[in-house]
Write a protein that holds these residues in place. Structure first.
Motif, PDB file in Angstrom:
ATOM      1  N   PHE A  31       0.820  -1.243   0.058  1.00  0.00           N
ATOM      2  CA  PHE A  31      -0.094   0.071  -0.101  1.00  0.00           C
ATOM      3  C   PHE A  31       0.799   1.219  -0.140  1.00  0.00           C
ATOM      4  O   PHE A  31       2.006   1.293   0.753  1.00  0.00           O
ATOM      5  CB  PHE A  31      -1.021   0.004   1.316  1.00  0.00           C
ATOM      6  CG  PHE A  31      -1.568   1.235   1.540  1.00  0.00           C
ATOM      7  CD1 PHE A  31      -2.687   2.015   0.698  1.00  0.00           C
ATOM      8  CD2 PHE A  31      -1.025   2.212   2.421  1.00  0.00           C
ATOM      9  CE1 PHE A  31      -3.020   3.121   0.993  1.00  0.00           C
ATOM     10  CE2 PHE A  31      -1.281   3.431   2.634  1.00  0.00           C
ATOM     11  CZ  PHE A  31      -2.486   3.928   1.931  1.00  0.00           C
ATOM     12  N   ASP A  32       0.408   2.297  -0.792  1.00  0.00           N
ATOM     13  CA  ASP A  32       1.357   3.474  -0.709  1.00  0.00           C
ATOM     14  C   ASP A  32       0.360   4.649  -1.101  1.00  0.00           C
ATOM     15  O   ASP A  32      -0.733   4.393  -1.615  1.00  0.00           O
ATOM     16  CB  ASP A  32       2.602   3.402  -1.587  1.00  0.00           C
ATOM     17  CG  ASP A  32       2.376   3.455  -3.041  1.00  0.00           C
ATOM     18  OD1 ASP A  32       1.514   4.476  -3.597  1.00  0.00           O
ATOM     19  OD2 ASP A  32       2.888   2.581  -3.773  1.00  0.00           O
ATOM     20  N   ALA A  33       0.810   5.682  -0.436  1.00  0.00           N
ATOM     21  CA  ALA A  33       0.212   7.060  -0.613  1.00  0.00           C
ATOM     22  C   ALA A  33       1.139   8.063  -1.181  1.00  0.00           C
ATOM     23  O   ALA A  33       2.379   8.104  -0.606  1.00  0.00           O
ATOM     24  CB  ALA A  33      -0.558   7.512   0.727  1.00  0.00           C
ATOM     25  N   SER A  34       0.675   8.989  -2.327  1.00  0.00           N
ATOM     26  CA  SER A  34       1.578   9.929  -2.851  1.00  0.00           C
ATOM     27  C   SER A  34       0.808  11.108  -2.679  1.00  0.00           C
ATOM     28  O   SER A  34      -0.133  11.229  -2.947  1.00  0.00           O
ATOM     29  CB  SER A  34       1.844   9.643  -4.331  1.00  0.00           C
ATOM     30  OG  SER A  34       2.648   8.234  -4.326  1.00  0.00           O
ATOM     31  N   PHE A  35       1.744  12.321  -2.142  1.00  0.00           N
ATOM     32  CA  PHE A  35       1.043  13.498  -2.105  1.00  0.00           C
ATOM     33  C   PHE A  35       1.439  14.795  -3.124  1.00  0.00           C
ATOM     34  O   PHE A  35       2.664  14.609  -3.254  1.00  0.00           O
ATOM     35  CB  PHE A  35       1.483  13.791  -0.406  1.00  0.00           C
ATOM     36  CG  PHE A  35       0.634  13.141   0.432  1.00  0.00           C
ATOM     37  CD1 PHE A  35      -0.419  13.239   0.759  1.00  0.00           C
ATOM     38  CD2 PHE A  35       1.516  11.953   0.845  1.00  0.00           C
ATOM     39  CE1 PHE A  35      -0.858  12.572   2.056  1.00  0.00           C
ATOM     40  CE2 PHE A  35       0.867  11.154   1.711  1.00  0.00           C
ATOM     41  CZ  PHE A  35      -0.573  11.523   2.357  1.00  0.00           C
ATOM     42  N   SER A  36       0.611  15.310  -3.536  1.00  0.00           N
ATOM     43  CA  SER A  36       0.916  16.594  -4.576  1.00  0.00           C
ATOM     44  C   SER A  36       0.171  17.605  -3.798  1.00  0.00           C
ATOM     45  O   SER A  36      -0.992  17.495  -3.377  1.00  0.00           O
ATOM     46  CB  SER A  36       0.305  16.065  -5.767  1.00  0.00           C
ATOM     47  OG  SER A  36       0.893  14.968  -6.312  1.00  0.00           O
ATOM     48  N   TRP A  37       0.967  18.685  -3.630  1.00  0.00           N
ATOM     49  CA  TRP A  37       0.307  20.026  -2.863  1.00  0.00           C
ATOM     50  C   TRP A  37      -0.179  20.823  -3.642  1.00  0.00           C
ATOM     51  O   TRP A  37       0.627  21.311  -4.798  1.00  0.00           O
ATOM     52  CB  TRP A  37       1.383  20.306  -1.651  1.00  0.00           C
ATOM     53  CG  TRP A  37       1.782  19.277  -0.942  1.00  0.00           C
ATOM     54  CD1 TRP A  37       3.285  18.264  -1.047  1.00  0.00           C
ATOM     55  CD2 TRP A  37       1.352  18.833   0.172  1.00  0.00           C
ATOM     56  NE1 TRP A  37       3.373  17.598  -0.053  1.00  0.00           N
ATOM     57  CE2 TRP A  37       2.340  17.721   0.648  1.00  0.00           C
ATOM     58  CE3 TRP A  37       0.203  18.991   1.054  1.00  0.00           C
ATOM     59  CZ2 TRP A  37       1.949  16.842   1.899  1.00  0.00           C
ATOM     60  CZ3 TRP A  37      -0.024  18.386   2.015  1.00  0.00           C
ATOM     61  CH2 TRP A  37       0.816  17.513   2.596  1.00  0.00           C
ATOM     62  N   ALA A  38      -1.198  21.690  -3.268  1.00  0.00           N
ATOM     63  CA  ALA A  38      -1.549  22.644  -4.172  1.00  0.00           C
ATOM     64  C   ALA A  38      -0.458  23.607  -4.472  1.00  0.00           C
ATOM     65  O   ALA A  38       0.358  24.268  -3.824  1.00  0.00           O
ATOM     66  CB  ALA A  38      -2.652  23.504  -3.411  1.00  0.00           C
ATOM     67  N   GLY A  39      -0.504  24.169  -5.822  1.00  0.00           N
ATOM     68  CA  GLY A  39       0.459  24.846  -6.371  1.00  0.00           C
ATOM     69  C   GLY A  39       0.613  26.251  -5.923  1.00  0.00           C
ATOM     70  O   GLY A  39       1.622  26.837  -5.957  1.00  0.00           O
ATOM     71  N   SER A  40      -0.442  26.958  -5.304  1.00  0.00           N
ATOM     72  CA  SER A  40      -0.615  28.434  -5.222  1.00  0.00           C
ATOM     73  C   SER A  40      -0.353  28.387  -3.238  1.00  0.00           C
ATOM     74  O   SER A  40      -0.301  29.368  -2.692  1.00  0.00           O
ATOM     75  CB  SER A  40      -1.878  29.011  -5.266  1.00  0.00           C
ATOM     76  OG  SER A  40      -1.654  29.216  -6.632  1.00  0.00           O
ATOM     77  N   ILE A  41      -0.127  27.303  -2.589  1.00  0.00           N
ATOM     78  CA  ILE A  41       0.011  27.465  -1.115  1.00  0.00           C
ATOM     79  C   ILE A  41       1.213  26.760  -0.913  1.00  0.00           C
ATOM     80  O   ILE A  41       1.758  25.499  -1.317  1.00  0.00           O
ATOM     81  CB  ILE A  41      -1.083  26.702  -0.495  1.00  0.00           C
ATOM     82  CG1 ILE A  41      -2.346  26.795  -1.082  1.00  0.00           C
ATOM     83  CG2 ILE A  41      -1.030  26.725   0.992  1.00  0.00           C
ATOM     84  CD1 ILE A  41      -2.730  28.688  -0.792  1.00  0.00           C
ATOM     85  N   PRO A  42       2.270  27.303  -0.059  1.00  0.00           N
ATOM     86  CA  PRO A  42       3.432  26.529   0.049  1.00  0.00           C
ATOM     87  C   PRO A  42       3.231  25.308   0.821  1.00  0.00           C
ATOM     88  O   PRO A  42       2.471  25.020   1.688  1.00  0.00           O
ATOM     89  CB  PRO A  42       3.958  27.598   1.406  1.00  0.00           C
ATOM     90  CG  PRO A  42       3.653  28.841   1.033  1.00  0.00           C
ATOM     91  CD  PRO A  42       2.200  28.609   0.443  1.00  0.00           C
ATOM     92  N   GLN A  43       4.161  24.288   0.280  1.00  0.00           N
ATOM     93  CA  GLN A  43       3.819  22.797   0.927  1.00  0.00           C
ATOM     94  C   GLN A  43       4.498  22.449   2.100  1.00  0.00           C
ATOM     95  O   GLN A  43       5.499  23.255   2.289  1.00  0.00           O
ATOM     96  CB  GLN A  43       4.342  21.843  -0.054  1.00  0.00           C
ATOM     97  CG  GLN A  43       5.717  21.492  -0.469  1.00  0.00           C
ATOM     98  CD  GLN A  43       6.180  20.483  -1.283  1.00  0.00           C
ATOM     99  OE1 GLN A  43       5.922  20.637  -2.572  1.00  0.00           O
ATOM    100  NE2 GLN A  43       6.789  19.501  -0.755  1.00  0.00           N
TER     101      GLN A  43
END
Length: 379
Positions: A245-257
């Motif tokens: 099982f894995d989870a990958s995270f992509s953060w909103a481009g206009s908010i600092p990750q």
């Protein structure tokens, strides 16, 4: 908020965050120039959405200037204010792009559980939630959306929309002499809690390969892990058809990750027994005068004589609040760096609460970046 339709605000936000600036503007729109490419010009009408015929032409010109595929640029524009998590059940035995019925049901159900659980633990650490889910947390979890499954090993995207600055319940703040910065939205806090709790589970339980000690369990809970979270992951990897099982995270481009969090966390099926054991140890602890809170510094005041305060945006007893923490010497120096990096902190100490006055911690017992409690070597 629409998930399928991108607006001119999404487009201009993307341009602003990717090195473009307005060369000229008028009532009908603006001409944008990329700072690194004098010859790259893009005209953007003042009222346009991705439903307009002109949209693809604008995206193609941006992509050409940035040497990217148009599909990549279009997705980035669409996700300016959306955090996304891709849940994956790796399976090397069955037909590509498919998954056994029970395993697929478990993946969807566990993804929903993880979002709901983290919406509660983001508002206060809980070893066991039981029936005590946060009402406000549930309302935030309900704004999340499942996307279409993606090609390869069965991948389910989950989208968490974030409030734009103008829509936020908190007024955006600018820097001043006391160095005050923007708030973290409740929606972003949910996704951050999910990322850090999965990272903590892997770092403190899976990788050591043994049952966690009592102190380790406390660090898991502080990071946002609960019994329900552990069992949700256990449910996926316990299926005999799932290897990982894995989870990958992509953060909103206009908010600092969030810094110092992994983009991907993978947990193999061999960890099922470890997780089952860890879940048994997630017990409700007795209340003491020492409270544990987590959050970002939103204000720093340095008095210049070795003393100062940091104001931490957190949640206490289920309610968003700010806690002022008194600091001195080395801690104050470190706080300057943590503030610049927007690192989430963990604060331990007795909270002083007086009517009409801000909440305070004057005798802090622990103040450190939250990621250091479960990722001491960093990533």
């Amino acid at each position: 908020m629409s998930y399928a339709v991108s607006t001119v605000d999404d487009l201009t936000s993307y341009l602003t965050h990717h090195g473009w600036e307005i060369a000229s503007a008028g009532a009908m729109g603006a001409l944008w120039r990329r700072e690194t490419d004098e010859g790259a010009l893009v005209a953007v009408p003042s009222s346009i959405t991705s439903r307009n015929d002109e949209w693809s032409g604008i995206v193609n010109r941006i992509a050409h200037a940035e040497n990217l595929k148009p599909s990549v640029v279009d997705t980035s524009i669409k996700h300016q204010y959306i955090d996304s998590t891709e849940f994956r059940a790796a399976d090397d035995v069955y037909i590509e792009g498919s998954i056994p019925l029970e395993a697929g049901f478990s993946l969807f159900a566990s993804a929903r559980t993880m979002v709901r659980v983290c919406a509660t633990t983001s508002r206060g650490a809980k070893a066991r939630i039981g029936g005590g889910y946060s009402t406000r947390g549930d309302r935030i979890a309900e704004t999340a959306r499942f996307g279409h499954t993606l090609h390869g090993s069965y991948i389910i995207p989950v989208f968490m929309p974030l409030p734009r600055p103008a829509e936020s319940s908190q007024t955006p703040l600018s820097f001043d002499q006391s160095q005050r910065t923007f708030y973290e939205s409740e929606e972003r806090r949910v996704t951050r809690t999910m990322a850090q709790s999965l990272a903590a589970l892997k770092s403190l339980v899976v990788e050591p390969g043994k049952a966690p000690r009592k102190s380790v369990v406390a660090d898991l809970v502080t990071a946002g892990v609960s019994r329900e979270m552990v069992l949700a992951v256990h449910r996926v990897i316990s299926d005999e058809s799932v290897a990982t099982f894995d989870a990958s995270f992509s953060w909103a481009g206009s908010i600092p990750q969030p810094p110092n969090l992994p983009d991907r966390i993978a947990i193999p099926s061999e960890s099922a027994e470890l997780l089952e054991g860890a879940a048994r140890q997630m017990k409700v602890s007795k209340r003491t005068d020492i409270e544990t809170m987590t959050g970002l510094i939103v204000q720093l005041r340095d008095e210049g004589d070795g003393f100062g305060d940091v104001v931490v945006q957190t949640v206490r007893r289920g309610r968003p609040c700010e806690i002022t923490v008194r600091l001195a010497d080395r801690q104050l120096v470190e706080a300057h760096e943590w503030f610049k990096e927007r690192r989430a902190l963990v604060v331990d100490g007795p909270v002083v609460s007086n009517p009409g006055r801000p909440l305070r911690v004057d005798a802090v017992k622990r103040l450190q970046p939250l990621d250091e409690t479960f990722l001491p070597l960093h990533i």
